[in-house]
Design a protein around this motif. Structure first.
Motif, PDB file in Angstrom:
ATOM      1  N   GLU A 226       0.831  -1.205   0.000  1.00  0.00           N
ATOM      2  CA  GLU A 226       0.000   0.000   0.000  1.00  0.00           C
ATOM      3  C   GLU A 226       0.861   1.249   0.000  1.00  0.00           C
ATOM      4  N   LYS A 227       1.955   1.223   0.753  1.00  0.00           N
ATOM      5  CA  LYS A 227       2.871   2.360   0.767  1.00  0.00           C
ATOM      6  C   LYS A 227       3.535   2.531  -0.597  1.00  0.00           C
ATOM      7  N   LEU A 228       3.945   1.414  -1.198  1.00  0.00           N
ATOM      8  CA  LEU A 228       4.568   1.484  -2.518  1.00  0.00           C
ATOM      9  C   LEU A 228       3.587   1.976  -3.571  1.00  0.00           C
ATOM     10  N   SER A 229       2.349   1.545  -3.467  1.00  0.00           N
ATOM     11  CA  SER A 229       1.323   1.994  -4.401  1.00  0.00           C
ATOM     12  C   SER A 229       1.099   3.501  -4.275  1.00  0.00           C
ATOM     13  N   ALA A 230       1.030   3.990  -3.055  1.00  0.00           N
ATOM     14  CA  ALA A 230       0.848   5.423  -2.835  1.00  0.00           C
ATOM     15  C   ALA A 230       2.045   6.209  -3.357  1.00  0.00           C
ATOM     16  N   ARG A 231       3.248   5.671  -3.173  1.00  0.00           N
ATOM     17  CA  ARG A 231       4.457   6.343  -3.669  1.00  0.00           C
ATOM     18  C   ARG A 231       4.442   6.421  -5.190  1.00  0.00           C
ATOM     19  N   ARG A 232       4.023   5.362  -5.839  1.00  0.00           N
ATOM     20  CA  ARG A 232       3.960   5.363  -7.311  1.00  0.00           C
ATOM     21  C   ARG A 232       2.902   6.339  -7.828  1.00  0.00           C
ATOM     22  N   LYS A 233       1.805   6.462  -7.096  1.00  0.00           N
ATOM     23  CA  LYS A 233       0.786   7.443  -7.480  1.00  0.00           C
ATOM     24  C   LYS A 233       1.342   8.857  -7.367  1.00  0.00           C
ATOM     25  N   ARG A 234       2.108   9.135  -6.309  1.00  0.00           N
ATOM     26  CA  ARG A 234       2.731  10.452  -6.161  1.00  0.00           C
ATOM     27  C   ARG A 234       3.707  10.705  -7.306  1.00  0.00           C
ATOM     28  N   LEU A 235       4.459   9.678  -7.699  1.00  0.00           N
ATOM     29  CA  LEU A 235       5.389   9.816  -8.817  1.00  0.00           C
ATOM     30  C   LEU A 235       4.651  10.165 -10.104  1.00  0.00           C
ATOM     31  N   THR A 236       3.512   9.549 -10.324  1.00  0.00           N
ATOM     32  CA  THR A 236       2.707   9.831 -11.511  1.00  0.00           C
ATOM     33  C   THR A 236       2.255  11.290 -11.521  1.00  0.00           C
ATOM     34  N   VAL A 237       1.816  11.774 -10.368  1.00  0.00           N
ATOM     35  CA  VAL A 237       1.365  13.169 -10.265  1.00  0.00           C
ATOM     36  C   VAL A 237       2.529  14.129 -10.506  1.00  0.00           C
ATOM     37  N   VAL A 238       3.669  13.858  -9.882  1.00  0.00           N
ATOM     38  CA  VAL A 238       4.835  14.729 -10.047  1.00  0.00           C
ATOM     39  C   VAL A 238       5.295  14.731 -11.495  1.00  0.00           C
ATOM     40  N   ASN A 239       5.318  13.569 -12.145  1.00  0.00           N
ATOM     41  CA  ASN A 239       5.724  13.516 -13.555  1.00  0.00           C
ATOM     42  C   ASN A 239       4.756  14.287 -14.447  1.00  0.00           C
ATOM     43  N   ALA A 240       3.482  14.295 -14.106  1.00  0.00           N
ATOM     44  CA  ALA A 240       2.518  15.097 -14.863  1.00  0.00           C
ATOM     45  C   ALA A 240       2.834  16.590 -14.714  1.00  0.00           C
ATOM     46  N   LEU A 241       3.226  17.010 -13.506  1.00  0.00           N
ATOM     47  CA  LEU A 241       3.596  18.410 -13.279  1.00  0.00           C
ATOM     48  C   LEU A 241       4.900  18.782 -13.982  1.00  0.00           C
ATOM     49  N   LEU A 242       5.792  17.817 -14.123  1.00  0.00           N
ATOM     50  CA  LEU A 242       7.094  18.065 -14.749  1.00  0.00           C
ATOM     51  C   LEU A 242       7.074  17.927 -16.262  1.00  0.00           C
ATOM     52  N   LYS A 243       5.986  17.471 -16.814  1.00  0.00           N
ATOM     53  CA  LYS A 243       5.898  17.141 -18.244  1.00  0.00           C
ATOM     54  C   LYS A 243       6.422  18.252 -19.153  1.00  0.00           C
ATOM     55  N   ASP A 244       6.013  19.479 -18.930  1.00  0.00           N
ATOM     56  CA  ASP A 244       6.407  20.589 -19.806  1.00  0.00           C
ATOM     57  C   ASP A 244       7.824  21.095 -19.565  1.00  0.00           C
ATOM     58  N   THR A 245       8.487  20.603 -18.532  1.00  0.00           N
ATOM     59  CA  THR A 245       9.842  21.053 -18.229  1.00  0.00           C
ATOM     60  C   THR A 245      10.909  20.175 -18.871  1.00  0.00           C
ATOM     61  N   GLY A 246      10.502  19.052 -19.461  1.00  0.00           N
ATOM     62  CA  GLY A 246      11.472  18.133 -20.053  1.00  0.00           C
ATOM     63  C   GLY A 246      12.138  17.227 -19.038  1.00  0.00           C
ATOM     64  N   LEU A 247      11.555  17.121 -17.844  1.00  0.00           N
ATOM     65  CA  LEU A 247      12.128  16.308 -16.775  1.00  0.00           C
ATOM     66  C   LEU A 247      11.259  15.102 -16.468  1.00  0.00           C
ATOM     67  N   THR A 248      11.887  14.065 -15.929  1.00  0.00           N
ATOM     68  CA  THR A 248      11.146  12.906 -15.440  1.00  0.00           C
ATOM     69  C   THR A 248      11.713  12.502 -14.084  1.00  0.00           C
TER      70      THR A 248
END
Length: 93
Positions: free
Chosen positions: A30-52
Motif C-alpha cells: 500500500e505504501k509502494l502503491s501510494a508512492r507510485r501514485k505520487r510519482l505519476t502526479v509529479v511527472n505530470a507536473l514536470l511534463k512541460d519542463t522536459g524532466l522525469t
C-alpha cells in the motif's frame, strides 16, 4: 543542505508525504502503491519542463532530456533540482 548520493541512500527518514502517525500495520504494498501514485502526479507536473522522476531503490532520480540526472532524497527537493535541470521552471501549484 546538500548531501552526497551515498549519504542520501543511508538516510532512513520518511518523507512528509508518506503520512504522519500511520499505523505500522499498513501493508508495504500500500505504501509502494501510494508512492507510485505520487510519482505519476509529479511527472505530470514536470511534463512541460522536459524532466522525469523515477524510483531507483529507495531514492528518487530526476533526469532531463539530455541524460543529466540528480538523486533527490524527498519530494520537496525535486522542485529545487527541477529549477536547475529543466528547460523551464516547474509550477507545482
Amino acid at each position: 543542505m546538500d548531501m552526497c548520493a551515498g549519504c542520501g541512500i543511508l538516510q532512513n527518514s520518511s518523507d512528509w508525504t508518506e503520512g504522519f502517525g500511520q499505523d505500522n500495520d499498513v501493508a508495504v504494498h500500500e505504501k509502494l502503491s501510494a508512492r507510485r501514485k505520487r510519482l505519476t502526479v509529479v511527472n505530470a507536473l514536470l511534463k512541460d519542463t522536459g524532466l522525469t522522476l523515477r524510483e531507483q531503490g529507495v531514492q528518487l532520480v530526476l533526469s532531463n532530456w539530455m541524460g543529466n540526472s540528480v538523486v533527490v532524497t524527498h519530494l520537496a527537493q525535486v522542485w529545487v533540482e527541477a529549477d536547475k535541470l529543466g528547460r523551464k521552471q516547474p509550477d507545482p501549484l
